[in-house]
Design an enzyme around this catalytic site. Sequence first.
Site, mmCIF file in Angstrom:
data_model
loop_
_atom_site.group_PDB
_atom_site.id
_atom_site.type_symbol
_atom_site.label_atom_id
_atom_site.label_comp_id
_atom_site.label_asym_id
_atom_site.label_seq_id
_atom_site.Cartn_x
_atom_site.Cartn_y
_atom_site.Cartn_z
ATOM 1 N N HIS A 212 -7.144 -4.831 9.862
ATOM 2 C CA HIS A 212 -6.774 -4.661 8.452
ATOM 3 C C HIS A 212 -5.487 -5.406 8.127
ATOM 4 C CE1 HIS A 212 -4.607 -0.678 9.644
ATOM 5 N NE2 HIS A 212 -3.682 -1.579 9.441
ATOM 6 N N ASP B 80 0.810 -1.222 0.000
ATOM 7 C CA ASP B 80 0.000 0.000 0.000
ATOM 8 C C ASP B 80 0.842 1.271 0.000
ATOM 9 O OD1 ASP B 80 0.945 -0.451 2.570
ATOM 10 O OD2 ASP B 80 -0.991 -1.094 3.320
ATOM 11 N N ASP C 15 -7.721 -2.820 13.924
ATOM 12 C CA ASP C 15 -9.082 -3.071 13.434
ATOM 13 C C ASP C 15 -9.122 -4.282 12.498
ATOM 14 O OD1 ASP C 15 -7.906 -2.163 11.119
ATOM 15 O OD2 ASP C 15 -9.257 -0.461 10.810
ATOM 16 N N GLU D 84 -9.572 -1.970 5.238
ATOM 17 C CA GLU D 84 -10.281 -1.585 6.448
ATOM 18 C C GLU D 84 -11.603 -2.353 6.554
ATOM 19 O OE1 GLU D 84 -8.445 -0.257 8.383
ATOM 20 O OE2 GLU D 84 -7.962 1.829 8.045
#
Length: 266
Positions: A138, A67, A136, A143
């Site tokens: 990811h 990313d 979370d 997400e």
Amino acid sequence: MEVIILPSKEKVVKLAASLIDMELRRNPRLVLGLATGRTMESLYAELVRRHKEEGLDFSLCQTFNLDEYIGLSKNDPHSYHYYMHHHLFNHINIDKRNIHIPNGLAPNLDEECCRYEYEIKKAGGIDFQILGIGEDGHIGFNEPLSALLSRTRVKALSPLTIAQNAPLFGSKEAVPKRVITMGVGTILESKRCVLIATGKHKAKIIAKSVEGPITSMISATALQLHTRCTVIVDDEAAKSLENRDYYQWLFENEPEWEPFKSILNE
Ligand code: F6R
């Protein structure tokens, strides 16, 4: 999926580095998927050490990063482009033409995402993907609610991820709100993937990812579908796992791990 629980962060890094080392010596043209973040810093330091002291050769391998932030230039110290050169690429003998990182400044971001997918295909797919995990759940920057078959695309970061990364930027406001990330589907197509996590702040999400139901609310749960996924965690990150004894038993009794046990005892 297999889960390996080790007593310290140092041993987690050592095992992950040993797996990459083994794959790279077996196949110098390895296509390596790379992650960023704090957990990866010591892994890259160990790979640099192996390159300098043990001749680990990166000259023929290709890399694809998961990313990149949108809107940051390659020279911005917060960009993942900068991060990767600072922690790894500037210290090993990789051919710069073999480095792939999404361009967060591309004039047409959707085209950039398609181009990235095409480059991965052209390289023959990712042989070995290293992953971290966000609080979370990811992987990459997929997400909550990311489609389990998603491909490389633009995503908005969750408030939790923005808070998690704020210390690196000085404030929440300074964290870019959008990124380009490989999709969950892209990650699932890697031939092998290894997720590493350390520290007690990762304990709850590791338990949900490994032992919970598969859900797009926690992208890492999709790794339960991967045919060759290894999760390596330290004691702290393993704290909330219910079946620790079973994972330990499998690790003790699986011949594949025999050669690595001596390294871990060093
Ligand atoms: C970024 C990436 C993320 C990180 C995750 C954990 O390229 O892949 O999924 O791995 O946010 O970050 P740290 O290690 O800082 O807790």
